[in-house]
Design a protein around this motif. Structure first.
Motif, PDB file in Angstrom:
ATOM      1  N   ILE A  51      31.337  23.604  38.068  1.00  0.00           N
ATOM      2  CA  ILE A  51      32.740  23.899  37.801  1.00  0.00           C
ATOM      3  C   ILE A  51      33.107  23.380  36.416  1.00  0.00           C
ATOM      4  CG2 ILE A  51      35.127  23.519  38.541  1.00  0.00           C
ATOM      5  CD1 ILE A  51      34.138  23.142  41.356  1.00  0.00           C
ATOM      6  N   LEU A  52      33.804  24.215  35.655  1.00  0.00           N
ATOM      7  CA  LEU A  52      34.331  23.834  34.347  1.00  0.00           C
ATOM      8  C   LEU A  52      35.837  23.719  34.442  1.00  0.00           C
ATOM      9  CD1 LEU A  52      34.103  23.426  31.242  1.00  0.00           C
ATOM     10  CD2 LEU A  52      34.299  25.933  31.025  1.00  0.00           C
ATOM     11  N   ASP A  53      36.372  22.559  34.063  1.00  0.00           N
ATOM     12  CA  ASP A  53      37.818  22.324  34.011  1.00  0.00           C
ATOM     13  C   ASP A  53      38.237  22.364  32.548  1.00  0.00           C
ATOM     14  OD1 ASP A  53      40.437  21.494  34.163  1.00  0.00           O
ATOM     15  OD2 ASP A  53      40.015  19.633  35.249  1.00  0.00           O
ATOM     16  N   VAL A  54      38.884  23.469  32.136  1.00  0.00           N
ATOM     17  CA  VAL A  54      39.287  23.664  30.743  1.00  0.00           C
ATOM     18  C   VAL A  54      40.696  23.098  30.554  1.00  0.00           C
ATOM     19  CG1 VAL A  54      39.663  25.337  28.908  1.00  0.00           C
ATOM     20  CG2 VAL A  54      37.892  25.750  30.619  1.00  0.00           C
ATOM     21  N   GLY A  55      40.856  22.234  29.557  1.00  0.00           N
ATOM     22  CA  GLY A  55      42.140  21.563  29.365  1.00  0.00           C
ATOM     23  C   GLY A  55      42.387  20.573  30.485  1.00  0.00           C
ATOM     24  N   CYS A  56      41.385  19.757  30.757  1.00  0.00           N
ATOM     25  CA  CYS A  56      41.420  18.873  31.926  1.00  0.00           C
ATOM     26  C   CYS A  56      42.497  17.810  31.858  1.00  0.00           C
ATOM     27  CB  CYS A  56      40.058  18.213  32.112  1.00  0.00           C
ATOM     28  SG  CYS A  56      39.578  17.087  30.758  1.00  0.00           S
ATOM     29  N   ASP A  79      38.418  19.198  27.023  1.00  0.00           N
ATOM     30  CA  ASP A  79      39.758  19.072  26.473  1.00  0.00           C
ATOM     31  C   ASP A  79      39.645  18.934  24.948  1.00  0.00           C
ATOM     32  OD1 ASP A  79      42.618  18.339  28.009  1.00  0.00           O
ATOM     33  OD2 ASP A  79      42.565  17.805  25.886  1.00  0.00           O
ATOM     34  N   GLN A  80      40.670  19.375  24.239  1.00  0.00           N
ATOM     35  CA  GLN A  80      40.691  19.175  22.799  1.00  0.00           C
ATOM     36  C   GLN A  80      40.923  17.725  22.423  1.00  0.00           C
ATOM     37  OE1 GLN A  80      43.616  22.221  21.393  1.00  0.00           O
ATOM     38  NE2 GLN A  80      42.035  22.649  19.877  1.00  0.00           N
ATOM     39  N   SER A  81      41.644  16.996  23.274  1.00  0.00           N
ATOM     40  CA  SER A  81      42.003  15.613  22.994  1.00  0.00           C
ATOM     41  C   SER A  81      40.921  14.664  23.505  1.00  0.00           C
ATOM     42  CB  SER A  81      43.339  15.274  23.660  1.00  0.00           C
ATOM     43  OG  SER A  81      43.542  13.885  23.695  1.00  0.00           O
ATOM     44  N   GLN A  82      40.322  13.904  22.590  1.00  0.00           N
ATOM     45  CA  GLN A  82      39.312  12.939  23.012  1.00  0.00           C
ATOM     46  C   GLN A  82      39.931  11.851  23.879  1.00  0.00           C
ATOM     47  OE1 GLN A  82      35.857  13.245  22.274  1.00  0.00           O
ATOM     48  NE2 GLN A  82      35.812  11.749  23.939  1.00  0.00           N
ATOM     49  N   GLY A  83      41.178  11.479  23.589  1.00  0.00           N
ATOM     50  CA  GLY A  83      41.858  10.472  24.403  1.00  0.00           C
ATOM     51  C   GLY A  83      42.040  10.929  25.838  1.00  0.00           C
ATOM     52  N   MET A  84      42.476  12.165  26.020  1.00  0.00           N
ATOM     53  CA  MET A  84      42.610  12.725  27.364  1.00  0.00           C
ATOM     54  C   MET A  84      41.251  12.791  28.054  1.00  0.00           C
ATOM     55  SD  MET A  84      45.690  13.641  28.400  1.00  0.00           S
ATOM     56  CE  MET A  84      47.274  14.340  27.902  1.00  0.00           C
ATOM     57  N   LEU A  85      40.253  13.259  27.326  1.00  0.00           N
ATOM     58  CA  LEU A  85      38.917  13.414  27.899  1.00  0.00           C
ATOM     59  C   LEU A  85      38.352  12.071  28.346  1.00  0.00           C
ATOM     60  CD1 LEU A  85      36.759  15.564  28.454  1.00  0.00           C
ATOM     61  CD2 LEU A  85      35.862  15.116  26.163  1.00  0.00           C
ATOM     62  N   ALA A 105      36.396  20.213  23.031  1.00  0.00           N
ATOM     63  CA  ALA A 105      36.231  21.541  22.451  1.00  0.00           C
ATOM     64  C   ALA A 105      37.494  22.359  22.666  1.00  0.00           C
ATOM     65  CB  ALA A 105      35.025  22.258  23.069  1.00  0.00           C
ATOM     66  N   ASP A 106      37.518  23.530  22.030  1.00  0.00           N
ATOM     67  CA  ASP A 106      38.644  24.464  22.070  1.00  0.00           C
ATOM     68  C   ASP A 106      38.385  25.509  23.155  1.00  0.00           C
ATOM     69  OD1 ASP A 106      40.310  26.802  21.413  1.00  0.00           O
ATOM     70  OD2 ASP A 106      40.750  25.724  19.558  1.00  0.00           O
ATOM     71  N   ALA A 107      39.439  25.874  23.891  1.00  0.00           N
ATOM     72  CA  ALA A 107      39.296  26.864  24.961  1.00  0.00           C
ATOM     73  C   ALA A 107      38.882  28.233  24.449  1.00  0.00           C
ATOM     74  CB  ALA A 107      40.611  26.985  25.725  1.00  0.00           C
ATOM     75  N   ARG A 109      36.654  28.708  22.077  1.00  0.00           N
ATOM     76  CA  ARG A 109      35.278  28.626  21.582  1.00  0.00           C
ATOM     77  C   ARG A 109      34.505  27.667  22.492  1.00  0.00           C
ATOM     78  NH1 ARG A 109      38.413  28.285  17.031  1.00  0.00           N
ATOM     79  NH2 ARG A 109      38.141  26.026  16.900  1.00  0.00           N
ATOM     80  N   LEU A 110      34.221  28.106  23.686  1.00  0.00           N
ATOM     81  CA  LEU A 110      33.564  27.245  24.663  1.00  0.00           C
ATOM     82  C   LEU A 110      32.084  27.069  24.298  1.00  0.00           C
ATOM     83  CD1 LEU A 110      35.100  28.650  27.982  1.00  0.00           C
ATOM     84  CD2 LEU A 110      35.814  26.616  26.694  1.00  0.00           C
ATOM     85  N   PRO A 111      31.609  25.838  24.219  1.00  0.00           N
ATOM     86  CA  PRO A 111      30.238  25.580  23.747  1.00  0.00           C
ATOM     87  C   PRO A 111      29.199  25.642  24.870  1.00  0.00           C
ATOM     88  CG  PRO A 111      31.376  23.501  24.044  1.00  0.00           C
ATOM     89  CD  PRO A 111      32.372  24.585  24.388  1.00  0.00           C
ATOM     90  N   PHE A 112      29.202  26.763  25.606  1.00  0.00           N
ATOM     91  CA  PHE A 112      28.288  26.921  26.732  1.00  0.00           C
ATOM     92  C   PHE A 112      27.672  28.315  26.696  1.00  0.00           C
ATOM     93  CE2 PHE A 112      31.989  24.386  28.156  1.00  0.00           C
ATOM     94  CZ  PHE A 112      31.369  23.150  28.273  1.00  0.00           C
ATOM     95  N   PRO A 113      26.446  28.461  27.190  1.00  0.00           N
ATOM     96  CA  PRO A 113      25.833  29.786  27.280  1.00  0.00           C
ATOM     97  C   PRO A 113      26.556  30.688  28.282  1.00  0.00           C
ATOM     98  CG  PRO A 113      24.187  28.033  27.491  1.00  0.00           C
ATOM     99  CD  PRO A 113      25.531  27.386  27.610  1.00  0.00           C
ATOM    100  N   ASP A 114      26.312  31.974  28.163  1.00  0.00           N
ATOM    101  CA  ASP A 114      26.860  32.945  29.108  1.00  0.00           C
ATOM    102  C   ASP A 114      26.405  32.593  30.530  1.00  0.00           C
ATOM    103  OD1 ASP A 114      27.582  34.130  26.749  1.00  0.00           O
ATOM    104  OD2 ASP A 114      26.424  35.975  27.051  1.00  0.00           O
ATOM    105  N   GLY A 115      27.311  32.811  31.499  1.00  0.00           N
ATOM    106  CA  GLY A 115      26.949  32.677  32.901  1.00  0.00           C
ATOM    107  C   GLY A 115      26.590  31.279  33.353  1.00  0.00           C
ATOM    108  N   THR A 116      27.203  30.262  32.740  1.00  0.00           N
ATOM    109  CA  THR A 116      26.844  28.878  33.068  1.00  0.00           C
ATOM    110  C   THR A 116      27.482  28.394  34.365  1.00  0.00           C
ATOM    111  OG1 THR A 116      26.595  28.310  30.732  1.00  0.00           O
ATOM    112  CG2 THR A 116      26.963  26.487  32.246  1.00  0.00           C
ATOM    113  N   PHE A 117      28.707  28.826  34.674  1.00  0.00           N
ATOM    114  CA  PHE A 117      29.508  28.175  35.717  1.00  0.00           C
ATOM    115  C   PHE A 117      29.792  29.097  36.899  1.00  0.00           C
ATOM    116  CE2 PHE A 117      30.536  26.038  31.720  1.00  0.00           C
ATOM    117  CZ  PHE A 117      30.257  24.728  32.065  1.00  0.00           C
TER     118      PHE A 117
END
Length: 265
Positions: A51-56, A79-85, A105-107, A109-117
């Motif tokens: 599971i990927l939680d984007v903007g956690c 999350d974009q914010s290191q403090g939040m992460l 990272a930015d929602a 430009r997700l730094p994951f291969p296709d079909g990861t989650f």
């Protein structure tokens, strides 16, 4: 850009401002089943699911959510914010998960291969994203065939009884998050990308009895947080008048929901 999306660097460097808004919902919701638990029940997760939680954000969702999920979920927080992460990772590491990792990272430009989650969840974050169509393309790309996207957001009438008080700041009398990304826009974008979308609205209202909590919540983001003194006074007066007129308690409309989409197998 809506009010809630401006000043992102200071808004979300940590969870302090977010906490002021969360307190309003936590203390005065009338829901029989809490928002996090209810949302987690919409998240299909087999044992070992990725599971990927984007903007956690600070990860508040997961301590409640894990009880509703299959065991040994592999969780990736983003999350974009290191403090939040950092806060989210600290909160999630003790949970009964197979593993938890974090990526800044930015929602769009997700730094994951296709079909990861197996599942992607984006909770109350797409109203911050300037290119929501690109984010949706990225969510679709990183899901495996048959995977599920869950997006949460607000309806256009959410908390209208409170937001009409913020007009003293020159704001719209409407939830700023919903102005940027409401149920209709969420369903439209998800259908465009996935070919399907199903909305479920959380059954709840709010009965608010503390004017100070309202003030702190609605001045935790622009323009209220930087409004001049005379507008701050006018806002407190508007809140006090609303509570006086209602007999000391405000009944507040809630429109918060989950939109689910499934990637074709």
């Amino acid at each position: 850009m809506s009010n809630i999306t401006s000043g992102m660097g200071t808004q979300y460097s940590d969870s302090s401002k977010l906490a002021a808004r969360a307190r309003l919902h936590r203390e005065f919701s009338t829901a029989e089943v809490g928002w996090f638990t209810w949302t987690a029940r919409h998240l299909p997760a087999r044992p070992g699911a990725k599971i990927l939680d984007v903007g956690c954000g600070p990860g508040w969702f997961w301590p409640e959510a894990v009880a509703a999920l299959a065991p040994q979920v592999v969780l990736t927080l983003l999350d974009q914010s290191q403090g939040m992460l950092d806060e989210a990772l600290e909160r999630c590491r003790p949970l009964p998960l197979a593993s938890v990792t974090g990526v800044a990272a930015d929602a769009t430009r997700l730094p994951f291969p296709d079909g990861t989650f197996d599942a992607v969840i984006a909770m109350h974050m797409l109203y911050h994203v300037s290119d929501q169509e690109q984010a949706m393309r990225e969510f679709h790309r990183v899901l495996r065939p048959g995977g599920t996207l869950l997006v949460t957001t607000n309806g256009i009438d959410n908390m209208r009884e409170l937001y009409r008080l913020t007009t003293v700041f020159g704001s719209s009398p409407t939830d700023p998050a919903a102005l940027a990304f409401d149920f209709d826009r969420a369903e439209r974008l998800m259908r465009d990308r996935f070919g399907n979308a199903t909305l479920s609205v959380h059954p709840q209202t709010m009965r608010v009895t503390d004017p100070e909590v309202v003030y702190l919540a609605l001045t935790s983001y622009p323009p209220g947080d930087t409004a001049p003194a005379e507008q701050q006074v006018a806002f407190r007066t508007a809140i006090d008048e609303a509570f006086a007129t209602s007999g000391g308690a405000l009944d507040v409309t809630k429109q918060v929901g989950v939109i689910a989409a499934r990637k074709s197998a």
